[in-house]
Design a protein around this motif. Structure first.
Motif: not given
Length: 125
Positions: A26-30, A68-78, A90-102
């Motif tokens: 998606g183009r709106t990742f940032s 833990f440290t979260i980071s993002r690289d908008n240029a790479k969409n990651t 800490d054993t678990a299934v880890y999920y990434c999620a995106a929200a369009l609204s704050y």
């Protein structure tokens, strides 16, 4: 539709480190609010960390704060989750999620519009 794909999970010994990565389409990742959650069988999906459009805007669950440290690289969409000093709990299934609204609280799953498939993290004692 936005697609999220996690990678980097695996088996690690207690005290070790792993780095998870989430690739987003998606183009709106940032502009997305990006979160990491984890889930253990029989329990609700648990909030871990969140990062806004500003790299300086981050929040963590108390259980992972300082490890833990979260980071993002908008240029790479990651978005990444660096996990240090891992514990068996800490054993678990880890999920990434995106929200369009704050407008919704970031600690709840319903605040997010898109989810990855999950990646397994197992920490041995």
């Amino acid at each position: 539709q936005v697609q999220l794909v996690e990678s980097g999970g695996g088996l690690v010994q207690s005290g070790g480190s792993l780095r998870l990565s989430c690739a987003a389409s998606g183009r709106t990742f940032s502009s997305y609010r990006m979160g990491w959650f984890r889930q253990i069988p029989g329990k609700e999906r648990e909030f871990i960390a969140v990062i806004g459009w500003s790299a300086g805007s981050t929040n963590y669950a108390d259980s992972v704060k300082g490890r833990f440290t979260i980071s993002r690289d908008n240029a790479k969409n990651t978005v990444s989750l660096q996990m240090n000093s891992l514990k068996p709990e800490d054993t678990a299934v880890y999920y990434c999620a995106a929200a369009l609204s704050y407008s919704r609280p970031y600690t709840y799953t319903f605040a997010y519009d898109y989810w990855g498939q999950g990646t397994q993290v197992t920490v041995s004692s």
